[in-house]
Design a protein around this motif. Structure first.
Motif, PDB file in Angstrom:
ATOM      1  N   VAL A   1       0.872  -1.172   0.000  1.00 10.57           N
ATOM      2  CA  VAL A   1       0.000   0.000   0.000  1.00 10.57           C
ATOM      3  C   VAL A   1       0.904   1.215   0.000  1.00 10.57           C
ATOM      4  O   VAL A   1       1.887   1.269   0.733  1.00 10.57           O
ATOM      5  CB  VAL A   1      -0.908   0.017   1.251  1.00 10.57           C
ATOM      6  CG1 VAL A   1      -1.705   1.294   1.330  1.00 10.57           C
ATOM      7  CG2 VAL A   1      -1.819  -1.195   1.255  1.00 10.57           C
ATOM      8  N   VAL A   2       0.600   2.190  -0.833  1.00 13.78           N
ATOM      9  CA  VAL A   2       1.375   3.430  -0.891  1.00 13.78           C
ATOM     10  C   VAL A   2       0.780   4.392   0.124  1.00 13.78           C
ATOM     11  O   VAL A   2      -0.418   4.691   0.073  1.00 13.78           O
ATOM     12  CB  VAL A   2       1.330   4.040  -2.304  1.00 13.78           C
ATOM     13  CG1 VAL A   2       2.104   5.348  -2.352  1.00 13.78           C
ATOM     14  CG2 VAL A   2       1.868   3.056  -3.336  1.00 13.78           C
ATOM     15  N   LEU A   3       1.611   4.859   1.059  1.00 11.67           N
ATOM     16  CA  LEU A   3       1.158   5.811   2.072  1.00 11.67           C
ATOM     17  C   LEU A   3       1.778   7.172   1.807  1.00 11.67           C
ATOM     18  O   LEU A   3       2.943   7.264   1.402  1.00 11.67           O
ATOM     19  CB  LEU A   3       1.559   5.339   3.471  1.00 11.67           C
ATOM     20  CG  LEU A   3       0.964   4.022   3.945  1.00 11.67           C
ATOM     21  CD1 LEU A   3       1.483   3.685   5.343  1.00 11.67           C
ATOM     22  CD2 LEU A   3      -0.548   4.067   3.940  1.00 11.67           C
ATOM     23  N   VAL A   4       1.000   8.213   2.051  1.00  8.78           N
ATOM     24  CA  VAL A   4       1.461   9.593   1.885  1.00  8.78           C
ATOM     25  C   VAL A   4       1.171  10.318   3.185  1.00  8.78           C
ATOM     26  O   VAL A   4       0.073  10.209   3.733  1.00  8.78           O
ATOM     27  CB  VAL A   4       0.730  10.290   0.714  1.00  8.78           C
ATOM     28  CG1 VAL A   4       1.220  11.720   0.544  1.00  8.78           C
ATOM     29  CG2 VAL A   4       0.903   9.494  -0.573  1.00  8.78           C
ATOM     30  N   ARG A   5       2.175  11.059   3.706  1.00 10.78           N
ATOM     31  CA  ARG A   5       1.986  11.798   4.958  1.00 10.78           C
ATOM     32  C   ARG A   5       2.598  13.187   4.849  1.00 10.78           C
ATOM     33  O   ARG A   5       3.427  13.466   3.986  1.00 10.78           O
ATOM     34  CB  ARG A   5       2.600  11.051   6.131  1.00 10.78           C
ATOM     35  CG  ARG A   5       4.110  11.024   6.128  1.00 10.78           C
ATOM     36  CD  ARG A   5       4.656  10.235   7.290  1.00 10.78           C
ATOM     37  NE  ARG A   5       6.123  10.261   7.293  1.00 10.78           N
ATOM     38  CZ  ARG A   5       6.863   9.540   8.114  1.00 10.78           C
ATOM     39  NH1 ARG A   5       6.300   8.745   9.001  1.00 10.78           N
ATOM     40  NH2 ARG A   5       8.168   9.623   8.058  1.00 10.78           N
ATOM     41  N   ASP A   6       2.185  14.045   5.757  1.00  9.74           N
ATOM     42  CA  ASP A   6       2.718  15.401   5.874  1.00  9.74           C
ATOM     43  C   ASP A   6       4.048  15.323   6.618  1.00  9.74           C
ATOM     44  O   ASP A   6       4.112  14.783   7.723  1.00  9.74           O
ATOM     45  CB  ASP A   6       1.722  16.251   6.648  1.00  9.74           C
ATOM     46  CG  ASP A   6       2.139  17.699   6.810  1.00  9.74           C
ATOM     47  OD1 ASP A   6       3.314  18.034   6.569  1.00  9.74           O
ATOM     48  OD2 ASP A   6       1.282  18.496   7.206  1.00  9.74           O
TER      49      ASP A   6
ATOM     50  N   PRO B   1      -1.852   0.488  -8.177  1.00  6.88           N
ATOM     51  CA  PRO B   1      -2.426   0.964  -9.445  1.00  6.88           C
ATOM     52  C   PRO B   1      -3.045   2.359  -9.336  1.00  6.88           C
ATOM     53  O   PRO B   1      -2.923   3.171 -10.251  1.00  6.88           O
ATOM     54  CB  PRO B   1      -3.496  -0.086  -9.772  1.00  6.88           C
ATOM     55  CG  PRO B   1      -3.054  -1.314  -9.062  1.00  6.88           C
ATOM     56  CD  PRO B   1      -2.413  -0.819  -7.795  1.00  6.88           C
ATOM     57  N   ALA B   2      -3.691   2.649  -8.214  1.00  6.76           N
ATOM     58  CA  ALA B   2      -4.281   3.984  -8.023  1.00  6.76           C
ATOM     59  C   ALA B   2      -3.186   5.043  -7.922  1.00  6.76           C
ATOM     60  O   ALA B   2      -3.325   6.149  -8.454  1.00  6.76           O
ATOM     61  CB  ALA B   2      -5.164   4.006  -6.777  1.00  6.76           C
ATOM     62  N   TRP B   3      -2.087   4.724  -7.251  1.00  7.37           N
ATOM     63  CA  TRP B   3      -0.964   5.654  -7.131  1.00  7.37           C
ATOM     64  C   TRP B   3      -0.371   5.956  -8.509  1.00  7.37           C
ATOM     65  O   TRP B   3      -0.110   7.099  -8.851  1.00  7.37           O
ATOM     66  CB  TRP B   3       0.085   5.090  -6.178  1.00  7.37           C
ATOM     67  CG  TRP B   3       1.272   5.960  -5.976  1.00  7.37           C
ATOM     68  CD1 TRP B   3       2.547   5.727  -6.383  1.00  7.37           C
ATOM     69  CD2 TRP B   3       1.308   7.238  -5.327  1.00  7.37           C
ATOM     70  NE1 TRP B   3       3.364   6.763  -6.020  1.00  7.37           N
ATOM     71  CE2 TRP B   3       2.633   7.711  -5.374  1.00  7.37           C
ATOM     72  CE3 TRP B   3       0.340   8.024  -4.709  1.00  7.37           C
ATOM     73  CZ2 TRP B   3       3.012   8.922  -4.829  1.00  7.37           C
ATOM     74  CZ3 TRP B   3       0.724   9.249  -4.170  1.00  7.37           C
ATOM     75  CH2 TRP B   3       2.036   9.677  -4.227  1.00  7.37           C
TER      76      TRP B   3
ATOM     77  N   LEU C   1      -2.664   8.225 -10.409  1.00  5.27           N
ATOM     78  CA  LEU C   1      -2.551   9.606  -9.926  1.00  5.27           C
ATOM     79  C   LEU C   1      -1.296  10.271 -10.495  1.00  5.27           C
ATOM     80  O   LEU C   1      -1.362  11.399 -10.998  1.00  5.27           O
ATOM     81  CB  LEU C   1      -2.516   9.642  -8.402  1.00  5.27           C
ATOM     82  CG  LEU C   1      -2.291  11.014  -7.770  1.00  5.27           C
ATOM     83  CD1 LEU C   1      -3.456  11.945  -8.074  1.00  5.27           C
ATOM     84  CD2 LEU C   1      -2.055  10.892  -6.292  1.00  5.27           C
ATOM     85  N   LEU C   2      -0.170   9.596 -10.434  1.00  7.00           N
ATOM     86  CA  LEU C   2       1.069  10.179 -10.957  1.00  7.00           C
ATOM     87  C   LEU C   2       0.989  10.424 -12.453  1.00  7.00           C
ATOM     88  O   LEU C   2       1.503  11.429 -12.952  1.00  7.00           O
ATOM     89  CB  LEU C   2       2.267   9.295 -10.612  1.00  7.00           C
ATOM     90  CG  LEU C   2       2.587   9.163  -9.127  1.00  7.00           C
ATOM     91  CD1 LEU C   2       3.784   8.255  -8.944  1.00  7.00           C
ATOM     92  CD2 LEU C   2       2.804  10.509  -8.478  1.00  7.00           C
ATOM     93  N   ASN C   3       0.369   9.512 -13.176  1.00  6.85           N
ATOM     94  CA  ASN C   3       0.218   9.700 -14.629  1.00  6.85           C
ATOM     95  C   ASN C   3      -0.722  10.843 -14.945  1.00  6.85           C
ATOM     96  O   ASN C   3      -0.564  11.511 -15.958  1.00  6.85           O
ATOM     97  CB  ASN C   3      -0.283   8.417 -15.287  1.00  6.85           C
ATOM     98  CG  ASN C   3       0.798   7.361 -15.344  1.00  6.85           C
ATOM     99  OD1 ASN C   3       1.979   7.665 -15.412  1.00  6.85           O
ATOM    100  ND2 ASN C   3       0.386   6.098 -15.319  1.00  6.85           N
ATOM    101  N   TRP C   4      -1.710  11.076 -14.079  1.00  8.93           N
ATOM    102  CA  TRP C   4      -2.657  12.160 -14.280  1.00  8.93           C
ATOM    103  C   TRP C   4      -1.996  13.517 -14.060  1.00  8.93           C
ATOM    104  O   TRP C   4      -2.315  14.487 -14.719  1.00  8.93           O
ATOM    105  CB  TRP C   4      -3.840  11.972 -13.326  1.00  8.93           C
ATOM    106  CG  TRP C   4      -4.863  13.044 -13.429  1.00  8.93           C
ATOM    107  CD1 TRP C   4      -5.789  13.214 -14.416  1.00  8.93           C
ATOM    108  CD2 TRP C   4      -5.068  14.122 -12.515  1.00  8.93           C
ATOM    109  NE1 TRP C   4      -6.551  14.319 -14.168  1.00  8.93           N
ATOM    110  CE2 TRP C   4      -6.134  14.892 -12.995  1.00  8.93           C
ATOM    111  CE3 TRP C   4      -4.458  14.488 -11.326  1.00  8.93           C
ATOM    112  CZ2 TRP C   4      -6.594  16.016 -12.337  1.00  8.93           C
ATOM    113  CZ3 TRP C   4      -4.935  15.609 -10.681  1.00  8.93           C
ATOM    114  CH2 TRP C   4      -5.984  16.356 -11.183  1.00  8.93           C
ATOM    115  N   LEU C   5      -1.059  13.569 -13.101  1.00  6.26           N
ATOM    116  CA  LEU C   5      -0.372  14.822 -12.801  1.00  6.26           C
ATOM    117  C   LEU C   5       0.526  15.137 -13.947  1.00  6.26           C
ATOM    118  O   LEU C   5       0.998  15.980 -14.370  1.00  6.26           O
ATOM    119  CB  LEU C   5       0.424  14.727 -11.497  1.00  6.26           C
ATOM    120  CG  LEU C   5      -0.415  14.499 -10.254  1.00  6.26           C
ATOM    121  CD1 LEU C   5       0.489  14.250  -9.052  1.00  6.26           C
ATOM    122  CD2 LEU C   5      -1.323  15.666  -9.983  1.00  6.26           C
TER     123      LEU C   5
END
Length: 57
Positions: free
Chosen positions: A29-34, A48-50, A53-57
């Motif tokens: 699971v890819v986690l993103v934090r502040d 796959p969702a990560w 998202l990166l391809n969309w950016l």
């Protein structure tokens, strides 16, 4: 928390710590934090969702 995870700071983070910074930890699971609130909430993405998202950016 996620013990044993390796966190990587965004390449867009500023060196002086005054910018809005995020860290990412990639595993099953890819986690993103502040960066400034490492013990706070996190966003979780499937790999796959990560990628989507990166391809969309």
């Amino acid at each position: 928390m996620a013990p044993g995870r390796i966190w990587r700071k965004s390449s867009y983070s500023t060196a002086n710590g005054s910018g809005d910074c995020v860290e990412v930890s990639v595993a099953r699971v890819v986690l993103v934090r502040d960066t400034k609130n490492a013990s706070g909430g996190r966003l979780a993405f499937s790999p796959p969702a990560w990628r989507a998202l990166l391809n969309w950016l």
